[in-house]
Design an enzyme around this catalytic site. Structure first.
Site, PDB file in Angstrom:
ATOM      1  N   LYS A 289     -31.352  34.119 -39.646  1.00 60.65           N
ATOM      2  CA  LYS A 289     -31.886  34.931 -38.316  1.00 60.65           C
ATOM      3  C   LYS A 289     -32.771  34.136 -37.708  1.00 60.65           C
ATOM      4  O   LYS A 289     -33.097  33.978 -36.199  1.00 60.65           O
ATOM      5  CB  LYS A 289     -32.275  36.358 -38.456  1.00 60.65           C
ATOM      6  CG  LYS A 289     -31.300  37.004 -39.225  1.00 60.65           C
ATOM      7  CD  LYS A 289     -29.710  37.214 -38.342  1.00 60.65           C
ATOM      8  CE  LYS A 289     -28.863  37.908 -39.330  1.00 60.65           C
ATOM      9  NZ  LYS A 289     -27.461  37.755 -38.992  1.00 60.65           N
TER      10      LYS A 289
ATOM     11  N   GLU B 269     -40.916  39.940 -34.266  1.00 60.75           N
ATOM     12  CA  GLU B 269     -40.809  40.240 -32.854  1.00 60.75           C
ATOM     13  C   GLU B 269     -41.478  41.166 -32.177  1.00 60.75           C
ATOM     14  O   GLU B 269     -41.798  42.035 -32.828  1.00 60.75           O
ATOM     15  CB  GLU B 269     -39.030  40.177 -32.664  1.00 60.75           C
ATOM     16  CG  GLU B 269     -38.112  39.022 -33.116  1.00 60.75           C
ATOM     17  CD  GLU B 269     -36.691  39.506 -32.877  1.00 60.75           C
ATOM     18  OE1 GLU B 269     -36.671  40.623 -32.387  1.00 60.75           O
ATOM     19  OE2 GLU B 269     -36.079  38.710 -32.914  1.00 60.75           O
TER      20      GLU B 269
ATOM     21  N   HIS C 161     -28.575  52.604 -37.979  1.00 61.95           N
ATOM     22  CA  HIS C 161     -27.878  51.435 -37.900  1.00 61.95           C
ATOM     23  C   HIS C 161     -26.605  51.522 -38.141  1.00 61.95           C
ATOM     24  O   HIS C 161     -25.673  50.467 -38.378  1.00 61.95           O
ATOM     25  CB  HIS C 161     -28.652  50.261 -38.869  1.00 61.95           C
ATOM     26  CG  HIS C 161     -29.825  50.013 -38.358  1.00 61.95           C
ATOM     27  ND1 HIS C 161     -30.317  49.705 -37.199  1.00 61.95           N
ATOM     28  CD2 HIS C 161     -31.137  50.312 -39.106  1.00 61.95           C
ATOM     29  CE1 HIS C 161     -31.771  49.629 -37.146  1.00 61.95           C
ATOM     30  NE2 HIS C 161     -32.005  50.138 -38.360  1.00 61.95           N
TER      31      HIS C 161
ATOM     32  N   ARG D 209     -17.602  37.871 -37.786  1.00 63.17           N
ATOM     33  CA  ARG D 209     -16.263  38.575 -38.310  1.00 63.17           C
ATOM     34  C   ARG D 209     -15.667  39.660 -37.148  1.00 63.17           C
ATOM     35  O   ARG D 209     -16.307  39.512 -36.185  1.00 63.17           O
ATOM     36  CB  ARG D 209     -16.935  39.580 -39.381  1.00 63.17           C
ATOM     37  CG  ARG D 209     -17.824  40.476 -38.502  1.00 63.17           C
ATOM     38  CD  ARG D 209     -18.350  41.611 -39.665  1.00 63.17           C
ATOM     39  NE  ARG D 209     -19.034  42.901 -38.991  1.00 63.17           N
ATOM     40  CZ  ARG D 209     -20.301  42.791 -38.680  1.00 63.17           C
ATOM     41  NH1 ARG D 209     -21.211  41.848 -39.017  1.00 63.17           N
ATOM     42  NH2 ARG D 209     -20.606  43.766 -38.103  1.00 63.17           N
TER      43      ARG D 209
END
Ligand code: MV4
Length: 462
Positions: free
Chosen positions: A116, A200, A235, A291
């Site tokens: 990431k 972040e 999530h 994916r």
């Protein structure tokens, strides 16, 4: 075109892929765990081979066993589906090295997007907006402190090897920072074997919006618009829709252009998704999923494009048969994920035999399911049983149709989240498009509505 393809997955997505293969005249090879001996994907495929075992590492996550079956049965390609090995660069590489085509992007792209921090760096070089934060991995807590002061609290600490929100932690002030860094580091080290973290600015009530892209091996890249996936629990998305009610044609074009620019920069081929966070008219890159996703279905309903078949054609070396200007979107689509879990008891998994099963139908409805009457929901796998997809001329019609379908759906045995989904569809805020990633926690009353649905079972006693 391929003659024979192995599907390295289970459940509804394996069934989805096998259906596409059949329609394309390609032989399908299923692999199955002991628990999946009688599963739909095992029954539907032209050939099925046992993986001998039940735990994921012995079955659907076992690269050697899967490659051996693929080689022994002489398949041309392997489709990884989602989850399991789908984003393991080591798997894609092993498939490539066995002389078999991996139905997905190059292993190098999987690796790049799996990091990431590297992905953030790439976005910066491409001018794709990212949330303010680290340029590289945080090596000392002093660096984190300085950066957090600069961007302002709250800050979100993420694992470089993470993704999908796993193990992220928010620090609301400097006193929490050290501990949260430690938590994310430890989690990342034990789960991913890589303790690199970055921070972040934390956006508190964002919307989660993603763009579907398709690219072939000749540099032709298109986007298929966005999906709004803000309604999530831990999530796990539970409701997805397209188009998003907050995305204007102008923002759609900008997000689409950003997504295709990213795909172009990494020579992306196959289907992929670029995830963005959207807040107050601005969007920021989060991550790219290399994916096919669970919710690819709603895009298919709007664009009239079969994403799985397109993926297979691309992998076989065909050119995309359409350009961006050929793509148009019609109506509105919703997806509800039907899971074997009890929404009235903290969504705990509810395994067991399905004693009665009757799926809804009718105009504008699609059911992608991996189960049937007599199927045993095991504890080994994810609790998702099926996906209910509604299409309507507009959002209201799609919602009414979904609610009607949830009412028709009969699943006896395991408890399911159908009553909760029905309550979401009836919620005022949902109907007004007033949603965010905090939707479930901010709508406690939906559990009461779900309880009422269970009592009535959607039927009026006469
Ligand atoms: C964020 C965020 C807010 N601010 N990053 C979740 C999945 C992964 N791709 C990244 N995710 C997020 N990243 C910043 N800077 C919010 C999410 C997020 C989320 C966070 C907490 C609870 C639910 C969430 C659902 C979607 C996205």
């Amino acid at each position: 075109m391929f003659k024979k393809v192995l599907v390295a997955n289970r459940g509804e997505i394996a069934v989805r892929i096998i259906r596409a293969l059949k329609e394309m005249g390609i032989l399908s090879v299923a692999v199955y765990s002991d628990a999946d001996r009688s599963s739909l994907h095992t029954q539907y495929a032209d050939y099925a081979y046992s993986l001998n075992g039940d735990r994921s590492i012995d079955t659907y996550m076992n690269i050697e066993k899967i490659i051996k079956i693929a080689t022994d049965t002489g398949v041309d390609a392997i489709h990884p589906g989602y989850g399991f090995l789908s984003e393991r660069e080591t798997f894609a590489r092993a498939v490539e090295e066995a002389g078999i085509t991996f139905i997905g992007p190059d292993s190098k792209v999987i690796q790049l997007m799996g990091d990431k921090i590297a992905a953030r760096k790439l976005m910066q070089s491409l001018g794709v907006p990212i949330v303010r934060g680290s340029k590289r991995a945080i090596s000392q807590s002093g660096d984190a402190r300085k950066l957090a002061e600069k961007i302002g609290y709250p800050v979100l600490i993420k694992a470089a090897a993470g993704g999908g929100g796993m193990g992220m932690r928010v620090a609301y002030g400097p006193e929490e920072l050290e501990q949260m860094l430690e938590n994310v580091r430890n989690h990342a080290a034990s789960v991913f074997g890589d303790s690199s973290v970055f921070i972040e600015k934390y956006i508190e009530r964002p919307r989660h919006i993603e763009v579907q892209i398709l690219g072939d091996k000749y540099g032709n890249i298109v986007h298929l618009g966005e999906r709004e996936c803000s309604i999530q629990r831990r999530h796990q998305k539970i409701v997805e829709e397209s188009p998003s009610s907050v995305i204007t044609p102008d923002i759609r074009e900008k997000m689409g252009a950003a997504a295709t620019a990213i795909a172009r920069a990494v020579n992306y081929h196959s289907a992929g998704t670029v995830e963005f966070i959207y807040d107050k008219g601005e969007f920021y890159f989060l991550e790219m999923n290399t994916r096919v996703q669970v919710e690819h279905t709603i895009t298919e309903m709007l664009a009239g494009i079969d994403i799985i078949k397109t993926q297979i054609r691309i992998a076989a070396g065909e050119q995309l048969s359409f350009k961006q200007q050929d793509i148009s979107f019609r109506g509105h689509a919703l997806e509800c994920r039907i899971c074997a879990e009890n929404p009235l008891n903290g969504f705990i998994p509810s395994p067991g035999v399905i004693t009665e099963y009757s799926a809804p139908g009718g105009f504008g409805l699609r059911v992608d399911s991996g189960v049937y009457s007599g199927y045993e929901v095991s504890t080994y796998y994810d609790s998702m049983l099926s996906k209910l997809i509604s299409w309507g001329n507009d959002r209201n019609e799609a919602i009414s149709r979904m609610q009607r379908a949830l009412n028709e759906y009969v699943i006896a045995g395991p408890k399911t989240n159908i009553p909760y989904l029905w309550a979401v569809m009836g919620s005022n805020d949902f109907r007004c498009g007033n949603i965010s990633t905090k939707f479930i926690e901010e709508h406690e009353h939906l559990f009461d509505e779900a309880r009422m649905f269970v009592k009535k079972m959607g039927r009026i006693e006469g």
